[in-house]
Design a protein around this motif. Structure first.
Motif, PDB file in Angstrom:
ATOM      1  N   ASP A 145      10.878  43.938 -34.790  1.00 49.32           N
ATOM      2  CA  ASP A 145      11.910  43.934 -33.758  1.00 49.32           C
ATOM      3  C   ASP A 145      11.207  43.815 -32.417  1.00 49.32           C
ATOM      4  OD1 ASP A 145      13.877  44.454 -31.913  1.00 49.32           O
ATOM      5  OD2 ASP A 145      14.401  46.429 -32.683  1.00 49.32           O
ATOM      6  N   THR A 199      20.131  38.630 -35.951  1.00 45.14           N
ATOM      7  CA  THR A 199      19.531  39.699 -36.757  1.00 45.14           C
ATOM      8  C   THR A 199      19.947  41.089 -36.300  1.00 45.14           C
ATOM      9  OG1 THR A 199      17.548  39.860 -35.345  1.00 45.14           O
ATOM     10  CG2 THR A 199      17.497  38.250 -37.164  1.00 45.14           C
ATOM     11  N   TRP A 200      20.665  41.176 -35.193  1.00 42.81           N
ATOM     12  CA  TRP A 200      21.129  42.474 -34.678  1.00 42.81           C
ATOM     13  C   TRP A 200      22.538  42.337 -34.127  1.00 42.81           C
ATOM     14  CZ3 TRP A 200      22.776  43.854 -29.740  1.00 42.81           C
ATOM     15  CH2 TRP A 200      23.045  45.223 -29.571  1.00 42.81           C
ATOM     16  N   ASP A 217      14.652  39.815 -34.020  1.00 43.26           N
ATOM     17  CA  ASP A 217      13.643  40.134 -35.035  1.00 43.26           C
ATOM     18  C   ASP A 217      12.948  38.839 -35.441  1.00 43.26           C
ATOM     19  OD1 ASP A 217      14.416  43.139 -35.975  1.00 43.26           O
ATOM     20  OD2 ASP A 217      16.208  41.982 -35.468  1.00 43.26           O
ATOM     21  N   HIS A 243      20.482  46.139 -37.719  1.00 43.71           N
ATOM     22  CA  HIS A 243      19.697  44.921 -37.903  1.00 43.71           C
ATOM     23  C   HIS A 243      19.819  44.489 -39.362  1.00 43.71           C
ATOM     24  CE1 HIS A 243      17.050  45.259 -34.181  1.00 43.71           C
ATOM     25  NE2 HIS A 243      17.617  46.456 -34.228  1.00 43.71           N
TER      26      HIS A 243
END
Length: 254
Positions: A145, A199-200, A217, A243
């Motif tokens: 991250d 990704t988040w 990420d 995530h």
């Protein structure tokens, strides 16, 4: 060789939400996690066939990284970047293998009001120097991250987030510098124009369902290893954290 990276946002909580099922299904050779939020002895993972390496934060319930690997590393480094406080937060875990270094990182957040932007930029410079030092010895694969969406395509609402934490000009420039030297954003290497690849997602209601997310990420791969890359994955359907996991396959063994 298959690598997985996942900010689990509390490993114990993620275990209750299905972490082990995904871990077993993925069958990765190297599985890196960030933001484990625990101390030694607070979790007992029975991961058959894997060696476990941990970098705990001194502060309870905060930060921390770990790597679970089928291949025994030659060396393991747990510090080396950032100021004294940052080094106590367990933000970097580096494993050396025969042909590369794996650097698992949880980059500090500059905070919503940008109160720590200056400190974040100092971290970026130290991290850059650290990676250069490793690269001089052997190629590097960075995962984790990194708390920045690099380009507008990497978040849903770029216009309204410009200048916000994780999408400031300064943070984006540091990622550009990494990629302009010797590191490749593996996802964009394969999918340069793919939109909606995040990704988040915020925990706010329906945000993930509507895919209002950020891609923060990464797997960054040394240019020296470019020819060995096979494919990358974003496992956006895997829950358990804010995530999702990401994957990278390489055409060699560690």
């Amino acid at each position: 060789m298959k690598l997985i990276s996942w900010n689990v946002n509390g490993l114990r909580a993620c275990i209750r939400k299905g972490f082990l099922s995904f871990f077993e299904e993925a069958g990765a050779d190297l599985f890196a996690v960030q933001e484990i939020k625990l101390q030694e002895g607070q979790v007992d993972l029975d991961l058959q066939g894997y060696r476990q390496y941990w970098n705990y934060a001194e502060k309870k319930g905060y930060s921390g990284t770990a790597v679970f690997t089928k291949v025994e590393p030659l060396r393991v480094f747990r510090n080396g970047v950032g100021n004294e406080r940052q080094q106590s937060e367990g933000r970097i875990l580096t494993l050396e293998f025969a042909s590369f270094f794996l650097v698992n990182v949880y980059t500090p957040n500059s905070q919503r009001d940008l109160a720590r932007l200056h400190e974040r930029l100092q971290w970026e410079d130290a991290f850059y120097a650290y990676l250069q030092e490793l690269e001089n010895e052997k190629p590097v694969i960075v995962c984790g991250d990194m708390n920045v969406a690099h380009e507008e395509i990497d978040l849903r609402n770029a216009k309204s987030n410009r200048g916000n934490s994780g999408f400031t000009t300064e943070e984006r420039a540091k990622m550009t510098r990494l990629q302009s030297e010797w590191l490749i954003d593996s996802y964009r290497y394969y999918y340069p124009d793919q939109e909606g690849a995040y990704t988040w997602w915020s925990y706010m209601k329906t945000v993930r369902e509507r895919n209002i997310g950020w891609r923060i990420d990464y797997f960054l791969v040394s240019d020296k290893l470019k020819s060995a890359m096979n494919d990358v994955s974003i496992y956006s359907d895997v829950l358990g954290s804010d995530h999702c996991p990401i994957g990278l396959t390489m055409a060699f063994e560690a």
